[in-house]
Design a protein around this motif. Structure first.
Motif, PDB file in Angstrom:
ATOM      1  N   SER A   1      -5.098   8.840  -4.839  1.00  0.00           N
ATOM      2  CA  SER A   1      -3.123   9.249  -5.533  1.00  0.00           C
ATOM      3  C   SER A   1      -3.112   9.341  -6.915  1.00  0.00           C
ATOM      4  CB  SER A   1      -2.481   8.251  -5.231  1.00  0.00           C
ATOM      5  OG  SER A   1      -0.799   8.713  -5.897  1.00  0.00           O
TER       6      SER A   1
ATOM      7  N   ILE B   1      -5.529   4.462  -4.304  1.00  0.00           N
ATOM      8  CA  ILE B   1      -4.192   4.166  -5.120  1.00  0.00           C
ATOM      9  C   ILE B   1      -5.076   5.029  -6.508  1.00  0.00           C
ATOM     10  CG2 ILE B   1      -2.754   3.143  -7.237  1.00  0.00           C
ATOM     11  CD1 ILE B   1      -2.662   0.727  -5.571  1.00  0.00           C
TER      12      ILE B   1
ATOM     13  N   LEU C   1       0.836   6.459  -0.986  1.00  0.00           N
ATOM     14  CA  LEU C   1      -0.370   6.135  -0.275  1.00  0.00           C
ATOM     15  C   LEU C   1      -0.842   6.095   1.396  1.00  0.00           C
ATOM     16  CD1 LEU C   1      -0.118   2.298  -3.059  1.00  0.00           C
ATOM     17  CD2 LEU C   1      -0.800   4.552  -3.092  1.00  0.00           C
TER      18      LEU C   1
ATOM     19  N   THR D   1      -2.312   1.756 -10.957  1.00  0.00           N
ATOM     20  CA  THR D   1      -1.282   1.955 -10.757  1.00  0.00           C
ATOM     21  C   THR D   1      -0.560   2.974 -11.478  1.00  0.00           C
ATOM     22  OG1 THR D   1      -0.637   0.782  -8.798  1.00  0.00           O
ATOM     23  CG2 THR D   1       1.528   1.736  -9.511  1.00  0.00           C
TER      24      THR D   1
END
Lengths: 519, 402
Positions: A249, A246, A74, A18
């Protein structure tokens, strides 16, 4: 120097990923270094038999906030739910199950007093959890405040407690340091119902329901759940898909994620972190080093102690990081059947915690490094909800086994085997015949979790969520606000405020601190 | 050394006797006992004046058994100590001793002491206050063993111009070759005696270290050899006079360990004590380095200096003012002495900036008790370099044979 990048993140757990995603989105060049072959840390999948996968440690999602899901897109990158808003079902050997569905408790043996008491308990706890919310999403404000933003954050917490009104503010301040055992006695009579509720405070924790501060841990978890709208959720494809999403991303935004790259140590020059050395000997330099490893791992293993002071090392060394949660994984030849449990509830969250004293009796031996005679279990059968996980009608069972000691004795292997037998015997009492269905069985003890995931003491939350390690004191005053005594070295893991569970907030906040230039 | 019965509650534990106590107790004439580190020690044996002069003119012997002694060994011993101490320990040669200080993470002084190096992997730290918790916690992450050997080792300080001659007469041939802060082991007495050319008197002197079981034999041999040369046991009063003349600081007098200060901000850093020379920022990281770097950016607000005070009345605990009318306090005296050898009224004092530098005049407010009446006097004083007294023999090798 063979490369120069903005940030190195040590550990591709969900917080590390993250953090990487947020930094990359802000245009920073980020390199995530992961020791394991796959990203995810505690939130990764595990292949147990012939390709059957299940969540290796964390198996339920409940505290990942909506704004992170949205910011990092997500859902676009593969986060889907096999089920949301799971009910909690407390099993009973005699078939008298209790079902908890948010505000509603159902069970034949519950009296009207229990039902009303549960309702009142639920509403009060919701109210108090909400009071914690103002600081939960943010970097913990410092107690010696100079910055106006932090001043506002601290005022926000004070105001949200004051806003409860005189009666509830007093009540909040009365209960916040209490233990759950005593508090629930004020509301509810039925011990099985109380035990089912208490599970939320105790899973992953070192402590029992009678230990100080279990109310705080409970409220904390409730507050986490208030930040998303999925309730207890089962990600499709196992918890690993959350981490994969995650990671995708982050990669999409330009982050570089390298697995099989264990970091040997952090390079420090003149009290400044300048890079890392990998186990292979490769040196990588960066402006900032962010550690998603727990504080003990980061400071007692990855850093030459020459660079640290004794007061600091003392604080880190004394951090409470004794995991007591084990993990059971079973591959079953077919769906098991639990006494008194309607087949339609098999896909819910099943709990074996017959009563408050049984929790305490399971907890007590762990204080003396002994194994419990009848463990407390949180059971999920993910394949009931998610047919992508298994073939041939086989079923997976994933259970958190509480309280297993950190076993560093020479008999570790025998003890693990014996404990696995005890867990299966316990299951057999609730689901007669289940042992005949077992194709594969494995039990991970806290020590196994430490070995496999590189987490000191095998503690889920890296550092126990207790009052002494809360808010600006999390994990310790010398490590507050993601900063460390080493310049340009930050922490971004579960040991940081708000910490614990699968939240990702610590990772995002660490990224924000870097972008603000606070390092 | 006398057996320590740690099983008994603190209030029931008797005050201990040092390993040498049975040997010298017949010399105690005025019963001026005082407790030091749990041991019976003496403020003076007979006459503090004679004891003082025995060190300046002959050989005075002080029992330093109550000092804490820590054995620090292991492959990381040197690295461990280099991080612990503000000094560069890696520069230390084997068989040497250094004076050093150590600080906490905040750069606050914990204590001072002497460090003995036997080899890269074996050291001994000698100091006045218990350090075991700090040492053990500092050892996290190092391959180092730390052992409190305080009761296993007995030690005497033999100080004064004839101390070397006395040791030679005891049979320790070659002891005169020891340079200041050098150590060697001698076995002429039939047991090992580690002799270091160290002390707390600012004079020629040695410290003798033996296993506690050999203490009595060492004492007998020392006093037999020294009896024709005016050897004498000395107490803490004489020692205090000697160390003030030498300008040496004392824990709990000039500074309090940051472990013991109850008021935050009463801690001291090495710069305030004038110990800049003990802090090496070029040696790499050490405990407190960041805080001390920050502290060094500004001149200390206060600093310890030597004072020379007019007139002849000892200025104990006097406050220092910037003018004779005593309107603004600028410091205070921590240790004061009418120096018998210098015939000078000296003191150690903390002064505010800028008074500790330069040659400004200032005034000490002294209270005198005369014929049961208190009189207030104000004496002019000025900063003077330390040490106040530093005889040539202190560093002469070999020392004069007397």
């Amino acid at each position: 120097m063979n490369s120069l990048i903005n940030a190195i993140i040590i550990g591709a757990g969900h917080n590390g990923l993250t953090c990487a995603a947020y930094l990359a989105r802000a245009g920073q060049s980020v390199l995530v270094l992961e020791a394991a072959a796959e990203v995810g840390g505690l939130a990764r999948n595990r292949i147990v038999a012939n390709g059957e996968q299940l969540s290796s440690a964390a198996h339920l999602l409940h505290s990942l906030p909506q704004d992170i899901i949205k910011d990092l897109q997500l859902e676009k990158y593969g986060l889907h739910y096999a089920a949301q808003h799971l009910k909690t079902v407390s099993l009973n050997k005699n078939g008298a199950t209790i079902v908890l569905n948010k505000q509603l408790a159902m069970g034949d043996q519950l009296s009207s007093a229990d039902l009303l008491g549960y309702d009142r308990f639920y509403l009060d706890m919701q109210r108090f959890s909400k009071a914690l919310l103002p600081v939960l999403g943010k970097v913990a404000p410092e107690i010696a405040i100079e910055d106006w933003r932090q001043k506002l954050d601290l005022l926000g917490l004070g105001w949200s407690i004051r806003k409860l009104g005189t009666f509830y503010m007093r009540e909040f301040l009365r209960i916040i340091g209490m233990n759950l055992y005593d508090l629930m006695d004020e509301y509810i009579e039925n011990t099985q119902l109380k035990a089912a509720i208490a599970m939320d405070a105790l899973l992953g924790s070192e402590w029992g329901a009678r230990s100080m501060g279990s109310v705080l841990t409970y409220l904390y978890r409730q507050a986490g759940e208030l930040r998303n709208n999925t309730g207890l959720a089962l990600p499709r494809g196992g918890m690993g898909t959350v981490s994969q999403a995650i990671a995708k991303s982050a990669r999409q935004s330009g982050a570089d994620i390298r697995c099989n790259s264990p970091v040997k140590h952090i390079i420090i020059e003149n009290n400044k972190a300048v890079g890392v050395v990998l186990e292979t000997g490769e040196e990588i330099y960066a402006d900032t080093v962010i550690s998603n490893a727990d504080p003990k791992q980061t400071f007692l293993k990855l850093i030459n102690p020459d660079h640290l002071g004794t007061n600091f090392v003392r604080q880190v060394n004394n951090l409470r990081a004794k995991g007591k949660a084990g993990k059971l994984h079973l591959v079953l030849s077919q769906k098991p059947s639990f006494t008194g449990l309607d087949d339609s509830l098999l896909g819910e969250r099943l709990v074996i915690a017959p009563g408050m004293d049984d929790i305490e009796l399971a907890f007590n031996p762990s204080k003396y490094k002994r194994y419990p005679d009848s463990p407390i279990l949180e059971i999920i059968l993910p394949s009931v909800r998610d047919d992508s996980l298994c073939q041939n009608g086989q079923q997976l069972l994933s259970a958190v086994v509480q309280y297993l000691p950190y076993d560093d004795s020479t008999n570790e292997d025998q003890n693990r085997t014996a404990m696995l037998r005890v867990v299966i015997e316990t299951l057999e009492e609730y689901a007669p015949g289940i042992s005949d269905l077992i194709i594969t069985a494995e039990l991970l003890t806290p020590r196994d979790i430490e070995r496999e995931f590189g987490i000191s003491g095998g503690h889920w939350h890296h550092v126990e969520l207790v009052f002494e390690s809360f808010l600006f004191n999390r994990p310790t005053p010398l490590l507050t606000r993601h900063a460390t005594p080493i310049d340009n070295l930050l922490l971004c893991g579960a040991s940081c405020h708000p910490g614990g569970n699968l939240m990702g907030i610590a990772g995002r906040n660490a990224a924000q601190q870097v972008l603000r230039g606070e390092k | 050394m006398t057996n320590v019965n740690n099983q008994r509650p603190l209030y029931e534990r008797p005050i201990l006797e040092t390993a040498f106590y049975p040997s010298y107790k017949h010399l105690i004439q005025n019963d001026q006992y005082e407790e030091w580190g749990g041991y019976t020690t003496l403020a003076s044996f007979a006459s503090e004046g004679q004891e003082y002069f025995s060190v300046r003119n002959a050989c005075g012997v002080y029992d330093i058994c109550p000092m804490l002694k820590y054995r620090i060994s292991g492959s990381d011993a040197e690295r461990f100590l280099n991080r612990l101490m503000t000094r560069n320990i890696k520069k230390m040669l084997p068989d040497r001793v250094v004076y050093c200080v150590w600080c906490d993470d905040n750069g606050h002084l914990i204590e001072d002491g002497t460090l003995f190096k036997f080899s890269e992997t074996e050291f001994r730290l000698c100091c006045a206050e218990h350090q075991i918790e700090w040492l053990l916690d500092s050892a996290i992450g190092y391959d180092v063993d730390i052992e409190d050997v305080s009761t296993d080792i007995a030690a005497l300080a033999a100080q004064g111009p004839v101390s070397c001659s006395v040791l030679k007469k005891m049979g320790f041939s070659g002891v005169d070759n020891l340079k200041p802060f050098q150590l060697a082991v001698f076995s002429q007495l039939g047991f090992d005696v580690m002799i270091s050319r160290t002390g707390f008197t600012g004079d020629l002197g040695y410290e003798l270290w033996v296993n506690s079981s050999d203490a009595a034999a060492l004492w007998e041999a020392l006093f037999e050899a020294g009896k024709s040369r005016g050897i004498r046991m000395i107490g803490s009063t004489a020692l205090d006079m000697l160390r003030i003349e030498a300008g040496l600081i004392m824990v709990d007098v000039e500074f309090m360990s940051c472990f013991h200060t109850v008021r935050h901000l009463r801690e001291k850093n090495p710069f305030e004590l004038g110990l800049h020379w003990l802090v090496d920022f070029n040696k790499g990281p050490f405990i407190g380095r960041q805080a001390l770097l920050k502290a060094k950016q500004n001149k200390p607000q206060r600093q310890l200096v030597g004072l020379d005070i007019d007139w002849n009345k000892q200025a104990d605990s006097a406050l220092i003012y910037d003018s004779k009318d005593c309107s603004r306090q600028i410091g205070e005296i921590t240790s004061a002495l009418w120096s018998p050898v210098l015939k000078q009224n000296i003191a150690l004092a903390f002064l505010d900036a800028p008074f500790y530098e330069g040659n400004k005049s200032m005034w000490a407010e002294v209270y005198l008790h005369r014929e049961c009446l208190w009189e207030r006097k104000v004496f002019e004083c000025r900063v003077t370099p330390k040490p106040f007294y530093s005889p040539e023999r202190k560093s002469l090798t070999p020392p004069e044979d007397l």
